[in-house]
Design an enzyme around this catalytic site. Structure first.
Site, PDB file in Angstrom:
ATOM      1  N   GLY A 108      14.702 -11.547  -3.682  1.00 51.35           N
ATOM      2  CA  GLY A 108      13.947 -12.627  -4.310  1.00 51.35           C
ATOM      3  C   GLY A 108      14.881 -13.664  -4.932  1.00 51.35           C
TER       4      GLY A 108
ATOM      5  NE  ARG B 126       9.707  -8.019  -2.018  1.00 51.24           N
ATOM      6  CZ  ARG B 126      10.282  -8.346  -3.179  1.00 51.24           C
ATOM      7  NH1 ARG B 126      11.298  -9.199  -3.197  1.00 51.24           N
ATOM      8  NH2 ARG B 126       9.888  -7.822  -4.311  1.00 51.24           N
TER       9      ARG B 126
ATOM     10  NE  ARG C 199      18.909  -8.455  -6.878  1.00 57.18           N
ATOM     11  CZ  ARG C 199      17.663  -8.093  -7.151  1.00 57.18           C
ATOM     12  NH1 ARG C 199      16.875  -7.681  -6.188  1.00 57.18           N
ATOM     13  NH2 ARG C 199      17.201  -8.170  -8.375  1.00 57.18           N
TER      14      ARG C 199
ATOM     15  N   GLY D 257      14.001  -5.917  -3.024  1.00 63.23           N
ATOM     16  CA  GLY D 257      13.531  -6.466  -4.293  1.00 63.23           C
ATOM     17  C   GLY D 257      13.453  -5.422  -5.376  1.00 63.23           C
ATOM     18  CB  SER D 258      13.360  -5.417  -8.849  1.00 59.34           C
ATOM     19  OG  SER D 258      12.810  -6.647  -9.224  1.00 59.34           O
TER      20      SER D 258
ATOM     21  CG  HIS E 292      10.091 -25.635   2.103  1.00 60.53           C
ATOM     22  ND1 HIS E 292       9.031 -25.607   2.981  1.00 60.53           N
ATOM     23  CD2 HIS E 292       9.671 -26.314   1.009  1.00 60.53           C
ATOM     24  CE1 HIS E 292       8.003 -26.223   2.428  1.00 60.53           C
ATOM     25  NE2 HIS E 292       8.357 -26.668   1.245  1.00 60.53           N
TER      26      HIS E 292
ATOM     27  CD  GLU F  23       6.131  -6.714  -3.903  1.00 60.09           C
ATOM     28  OE1 GLU F  23       7.024  -7.379  -3.384  1.00 60.09           O
ATOM     29  OE2 GLU F  23       4.903  -6.903  -3.641  1.00 60.09           O
ATOM     30  CG  MET F  24       5.010 -10.295  -8.685  1.00 59.50           C
ATOM     31  SD  MET F  24       5.171 -11.411 -10.076  1.00 59.50           S
ATOM     32  CE  MET F  24       3.745 -12.450  -9.864  1.00 59.50           C
ATOM     33  CD  GLU F  25       8.324 -11.457  -4.882  1.00 60.86           C
ATOM     34  OE1 GLU F  25       8.408 -10.213  -4.948  1.00 60.86           O
ATOM     35  OE2 GLU F  25       8.400 -12.189  -5.890  1.00 60.86           O
TER      36      GLU F  25
ATOM     37  NE  ARG G  35      15.239  -7.778 -13.521  1.00 60.14           N
ATOM     38  CZ  ARG G  35      14.930  -7.702 -14.803  1.00 60.14           C
ATOM     39  NH1 ARG G  35      14.799  -6.540 -15.374  1.00 60.14           N
ATOM     40  NH2 ARG G  35      14.745  -8.787 -15.515  1.00 60.14           N
TER      41      ARG G  35
ATOM     42  CB  SER H  37      13.686  -3.583 -12.059  1.00 60.13           C
ATOM     43  OG  SER H  37      12.366  -4.085 -12.087  1.00 60.13           O
ATOM     44  CG  ASP H  38       9.911  -3.266 -14.841  1.00 58.23           C
ATOM     45  OD1 ASP H  38      10.559  -3.981 -14.060  1.00 58.23           O
ATOM     46  OD2 ASP H  38       8.683  -3.274 -14.901  1.00 58.23           O
TER      47      ASP H  38
END
Ligand code: HPA
Length: 243
Positions: free
Chosen positions: A20, A87, A24, A89-90, A4, A181-183, A219, A205-206
């Site tokens: 992410g 990392r 960015r 991120g938002s 990858h 968040e997701m990571e 963002r 971010s929210d």
């Protein structure tokens, strides 16, 4: 090269800043780095290596979600001998005490994801970040006069949650989650499993309690405090290594 990442091993620095969003990563390279080069663009997951204040570093996107972060952070640590991943991120805030653009340093990721169990038979829902990296980030935040909220983030596999038992208040009050968040849980798992260092800086971010939110354009462009904090932390980290 890995399945990858197309960069040569020498083209990736020892410390990687990971947003992410590939755009960015591009923004950070174009606005902050000198003598930078695009060293990988497989699936448009951009990786740039260049210099910030004379220190060589790589900025590479993780993509969204633990599956994607799991792949890229593993390949960086294991096959490119990367030592540190920060990392950037938002997140969505789980408390009205956090405003849009507030900064969070993630000391602990709480997750009900099967990622760590499946990846390395790790059964704990909590994984901590690197104390060494966190001390560096805290010191740099203080030098930059930035307020950091330090604590736990909820890392979820699910953005659109229709589960009736999903309970933001419980996650905030019982598990101390400042937001979602997701990571991060995948990143911290890979760092722990491979004996490497990782941490995470997030910008709100929210807010899922007050329902305030930023636009995708905002963002992409406006998280400058977080980016500068991450970049300064890399410089500080290199100085400490040299001392
Ligand atoms: N959920 C998951 N991840 C996020 C969110 C959210 O509401 N906001 C920013 N990242």
């Amino acid at each position: 090269m890995t399945p990858h990442i197309e960069a040569k091993k020498t083209e990736i620095a020892k410390t990687v800043i990971m947003p992410g969003d590939p755009l960015r990563a591009k923004y950070i390279a174009e606005n902050y780095l000198e003598n930078y080069r695009l060293v990988s663009k497989v699936r448009n997951i951009y990786a740039y290596t260049g210099y910030y204040k004379g220190v060589r570093l790589t900025v590479m996107a993780s993509g969204m979600g633990m599956g994607s972060m799991g792949i890229y952070s593993y390949e960086l640590f294991k096959f490119y001998d990367v030592d540190n991943i920060i990392r950037v991120g938002s997140c969505g805030a789980y408390t009205s005490k956090l405003d849009l653009y507030d900064l969070i340093l993630v000391e602990n990721s709480y997750s009900t994801s099967s990622f760590a169990k499946d990846q390395s038979n790790y059964e704990d829902n909590n994984i901590k970040s690197s104390r060494v990296l966190n001390e560096v980030v805290k010191e740099c935040a203080s030098n930059l006069n930035l307020k950091l909220n330090v604590g736990t983030i909820y890392s979820t596999d699910v953005f659109y949650n229709d589960n009736p038992s999903f309970d933001i208040k419980k996650l905030n009050e019982d598990y101390n989650c400042l937001g979602v968040e997701m990571e991060t849980y995948a990143l911290f798992n890979n760092a722990k499993n491979l004996n490497k260092n990782a941490t995470c800086i997030l910008t709100v971010s929210d807010n899922l309690v007050t329902k305030l939110e930023t636009t995708s354009n905002e963002r992409e462009k406006s998280f400058t405090s977080m980016m500068e904090l991450a970049l300064e932390s890399v410089v500080r980290l290199e100085k400490e290594r040299g001392d």
